[in-house]
Design an enzyme around this catalytic site. Sequence first.
Site, PDB file in Angstrom:
ATOM      1  N   ASP A 128       0.843  -1.195   0.000  1.00  0.00           N
ATOM      2  CA  ASP A 128       0.000   0.000   0.000  1.00  0.00           C
ATOM      3  C   ASP A 128       0.881   1.251   0.000  1.00  0.00           C
ATOM      4  O   ASP A 128       1.816   1.363   0.791  1.00  0.00           O
ATOM      5  CB  ASP A 128      -0.916  -0.020   1.233  1.00  0.00           C
ATOM      6  CG  ASP A 128      -2.241   0.649   0.951  1.00  0.00           C
ATOM      7  OD1 ASP A 128      -2.228   1.875   0.703  1.00  0.00           O
ATOM      8  OD2 ASP A 128      -3.269  -0.033   0.965  1.00  0.00           O
ATOM      9  N   SER A 175      -6.675   3.970  -2.255  1.00  0.00           N
ATOM     10  CA  SER A 175      -6.856   2.532  -1.997  1.00  0.00           C
ATOM     11  C   SER A 175      -8.150   1.988  -2.577  1.00  0.00           C
ATOM     12  O   SER A 175      -8.187   0.868  -3.090  1.00  0.00           O
ATOM     13  CB  SER A 175      -6.894   2.265  -0.495  1.00  0.00           C
ATOM     14  OG  SER A 175      -5.651   2.460   0.076  1.00  0.00           O
ATOM     15  N   ASP A 212      -5.020  13.879   2.883  1.00  0.00           N
ATOM     16  CA  ASP A 212      -5.068  13.848   1.418  1.00  0.00           C
ATOM     17  C   ASP A 212      -4.661  15.204   0.843  1.00  0.00           C
ATOM     18  O   ASP A 212      -4.587  15.378  -0.381  1.00  0.00           O
ATOM     19  CB  ASP A 212      -6.489  13.504   0.936  1.00  0.00           C
ATOM     20  CG  ASP A 212      -6.945  12.153   1.469  1.00  0.00           C
ATOM     21  OD1 ASP A 212      -6.094  11.262   1.610  1.00  0.00           O
ATOM     22  OD2 ASP A 212      -8.143  12.002   1.761  1.00  0.00           O
ATOM     23  N   LYS A 231      -6.377  -2.062   6.837  1.00  0.00           N
ATOM     24  CA  LYS A 231      -6.369  -2.326   5.395  1.00  0.00           C
ATOM     25  C   LYS A 231      -7.111  -3.620   5.039  1.00  0.00           C
ATOM     26  O   LYS A 231      -7.092  -4.034   3.881  1.00  0.00           O
ATOM     27  CB  LYS A 231      -4.922  -2.420   4.876  1.00  0.00           C
ATOM     28  CG  LYS A 231      -4.106  -1.142   5.003  1.00  0.00           C
ATOM     29  CD  LYS A 231      -4.526  -0.078   3.994  1.00  0.00           C
ATOM     30  CE  LYS A 231      -3.692   1.186   4.118  1.00  0.00           C
ATOM     31  NZ  LYS A 231      -4.156   2.259   3.233  1.00  0.00           N
ATOM     32  N   ASP A 274       2.024   3.280   3.129  1.00  0.00           N
ATOM     33  CA  ASP A 274       0.907   4.218   3.090  1.00  0.00           C
ATOM     34  C   ASP A 274       0.572   4.785   4.463  1.00  0.00           C
ATOM     35  O   ASP A 274       0.522   6.000   4.648  1.00  0.00           O
ATOM     36  CB  ASP A 274      -0.326   3.531   2.516  1.00  0.00           C
ATOM     37  CG  ASP A 274      -1.462   4.513   2.393  1.00  0.00           C
ATOM     38  OD1 ASP A 274      -1.327   5.455   1.593  1.00  0.00           O
ATOM     39  OD2 ASP A 274      -2.447   4.382   3.126  1.00  0.00           O
ATOM     40  N   HIS A 331       1.372   8.647   5.509  1.00  0.00           N
ATOM     41  CA  HIS A 331       0.345   9.653   5.821  1.00  0.00           C
ATOM     42  C   HIS A 331       0.667  10.470   7.079  1.00  0.00           C
ATOM     43  O   HIS A 331       0.065  11.510   7.306  1.00  0.00           O
ATOM     44  CB  HIS A 331      -1.013   8.983   6.040  1.00  0.00           C
ATOM     45  CG  HIS A 331      -1.743   8.652   4.775  1.00  0.00           C
ATOM     46  ND1 HIS A 331      -2.033   9.588   3.810  1.00  0.00           N
ATOM     47  CD2 HIS A 331      -2.276   7.481   4.335  1.00  0.00           C
ATOM     48  CE1 HIS A 331      -2.705   9.003   2.830  1.00  0.00           C
ATOM     49  NE2 HIS A 331      -2.859   7.730   3.111  1.00  0.00           N
ATOM     50  N   ASP A 343      -1.013  -0.204  -4.771  1.00  0.00           N
ATOM     51  CA  ASP A 343      -2.308   0.363  -5.169  1.00  0.00           C
ATOM     52  C   ASP A 343      -2.212   1.826  -5.592  1.00  0.00           C
ATOM     53  O   ASP A 343      -3.105   2.344  -6.259  1.00  0.00           O
ATOM     54  CB  ASP A 343      -3.348   0.186  -4.059  1.00  0.00           C
ATOM     55  CG  ASP A 343      -2.946   0.829  -2.744  1.00  0.00           C
ATOM     56  OD1 ASP A 343      -1.748   1.119  -2.539  1.00  0.00           O
ATOM     57  OD2 ASP A 343      -3.834   1.036  -1.899  1.00  0.00           O
TER      58      ASP A 343
HETATM   59  O1  LIG Z   1      -8.373   7.185   4.166  1.00  0.00           O
HETATM   60  C1  LIG Z   1      -7.160   7.401   4.146  1.00  0.00           C
HETATM   61  O2  LIG Z   1      -6.379   6.923   4.988  1.00  0.00           O
HETATM   62  C2  LIG Z   1      -6.619   8.322   3.088  1.00  0.00           C
HETATM   63  O3  LIG Z   1      -7.509   9.365   2.863  1.00  0.00           O
HETATM   64  C3  LIG Z   1      -6.430   7.586   1.815  1.00  0.00           C
HETATM   65  O4  LIG Z   1      -5.619   6.463   1.990  1.00  0.00           O
HETATM   66  P1  LIG Z   1      -5.971   5.065   1.331  1.00  0.00           P
HETATM   67  O5  LIG Z   1      -6.650   5.370   0.035  1.00  0.00           O
HETATM   68  O6  LIG Z   1      -4.603   4.441   1.114  1.00  0.00           O
HETATM   69  O7  LIG Z   1      -6.792   4.322   2.285  1.00  0.00           O
HETATM   70 MN   LIG Z   2      -3.780   2.528  -0.366  1.00  0.00          MN
HETATM   71 MN   LIG Z   3      -3.445   6.084   1.951  1.00  0.00          MN
END
Ligand SMILES: O=C(O)[C@H](O)COP(=O)(O)O
Ligand SMILES: [Mn+2]
Ligand SMILES: [Mn+2]
Length: 559
Positions: free
Chosen positions: A28, A81, A171, A361, A430, A434, A471
């Site tokens: 991820d 994702s 984001d 996830k 990921d 973040h 992804d």
């Molecule tokens: O929901 C989240 O954590 C982010 O806005 C997007 O991250 P993800 O698409 O990898 O879940």
């Molecule tokens: Mn993702």
């Molecule tokens: Mn993410």
Amino acid sequence: MGSSEMGWKLKDHPKLPKGKVVAVVVLDGWGEASPNQYNCIHVADTPTMDSLKKGVPKRWRLVRAHGTAVGLPSDDDMGNSEVGHNALGAGRIYAQGAKLVDSALSSGKIYEGEGFKYIKECFEDGTLHLIGLLSDGGVHSRLDQLQSLLKGASEHGAKRIRVHILTDGRDVLDGTSVGFVETLEDDLAKLREKGVDAKIASGGGRMNVTMDRYENDWGVVKRGWDAQVLGEAPYKFRNAIEAVKKLREETKANDQYLPPFVIVDENGMAVGPILDGDAVVTFNFRADRMVMLAKALEYEDFDKFDRVRFPKIHYAGMLQYDGELKLPRYYLVSPPEIERTSGEYLVYNGVRTFACSETVKFGHVTFFWNGNRSGYFNQEMEEYVEIPSDSGITFNVQPKMKALEIAEKARDAILSGKFHQVRVNLPNGDMVGHTGDIEATVVACKTADDAVKMILDAIEQVSGIYVITADHGNAEDMVKRDKKGEPILDKNGNVQILTSHTLQPVPLAIGGPGLLPGVKFRKDVPDGGLANVAATVMNLHGFEAPNDYEPTLIEVADN
Ligand SMILES: O=C(O)[C@H](O)COP(=O)(O)O
Ligand SMILES: [Mn+2]
Ligand SMILES: [Mn+2]
């Protein structure tokens, strides 16, 4: 094609055998970008992923993971994702929520649907509450869509509107919340000039308030409920701009983690609790972080936290968030109808499947992978394992997350001989990306690489095949750049940390002792994207993909 037996039967691949164990690994937030100090994947020690790259061009390539390649409105939209896993699993590109809401709003059809009619029934005597992420990130929601909905709802009779905001910083850049609140306040002031009683009523940072996912921590949703429904929060302000500015300054929280607050009137009373007879719309189009609130708003029987009060409201989602659960019952825009996913086909054709990730996830490799469908296609053929995520922490504190535990489960599933497909999501690049913590993200990337190694070792032992991909990007670029690609500095000369995903392509690597020597990537699909992976994986299981799937990326040379 329908669901007749004939319809589900896949053709045999003319050259590739059945019965191999195929490990499908989704890293991820692992994109490909030029090597520099803000590329955490480059900085990290990642010998396994580096060795796969040596397979270029026959067994390592890049695939597109953003914008139109995954059904988003434009190529300026970063991947995410939901759309990434949808494309990987479904093998076709569907117009996604963001795009569907855009067209429903611009055509005005949104106001003609059942969902809007339902909430409109409350406009005469009640308040319209809009709850969602205040951001132009385009992942869960978009500010311009909220603006358009505010205008449209008031033109269609809403007289009293309360907005419950969730600040982003995940984001989009941290600190942008203030500007978004200012823009919203301007819009609400314009509505007030037209005689609509419109105000921000409550707020909080998305990771602290409301937007938990996959039931990792109901406390997050409760904090939102208390502010939005009960009008209670630890912080009270007279206006939202002041709220966001002061909370950032005084609590040192970033946009993602602002504590919950309510806006109060001159008597200290909350200006917008949700009451009997009100209408509520959750304006996020993306499902995963709205499902929990949707349950709290909709379910009569509910035991996840004490709601204290369960108001009798008319509630609609921007989209229906879970088609299986039919949740929520009312929605403003129909979600993409993703059907005949590769998972369903493969199970039908005898491919026993194991899927695993940790809580944060887990739904990605199950729910999103299967076209936003919860549950098994066939319980006898599938096993989904969820490893509980840590809750109540930011993942830079635990950058290893549960990657090695996920890899151990995958290893055991591969060695068990019970499964043909073993599919995992490794969250580290990921989730830690973040947080914007570069050092921790480097550790995250190394750990994900270690996890891949464990899975590849198991594949080696069973003479299987691996497919390693991602992804969307995140950890490969942690800094905001100008058009020339140079890092943007703030007024103090510091780089602006990028907590969001990116527009970068992602790697796709295939290999393993079970892969016939002649299998290599075709050269005639240079723009291939995530949606091409499903047909590729079906081939590796010994099947041809259905005709309407995006083409496979592999060919088999005669040796
Ligand atoms: O929901 C989240 O954590 C982010 O806005 C997007 O991250 P993800 O698409 O990898 O879940
Ligand atoms: Mn993702
Ligand atoms: Mn993410």
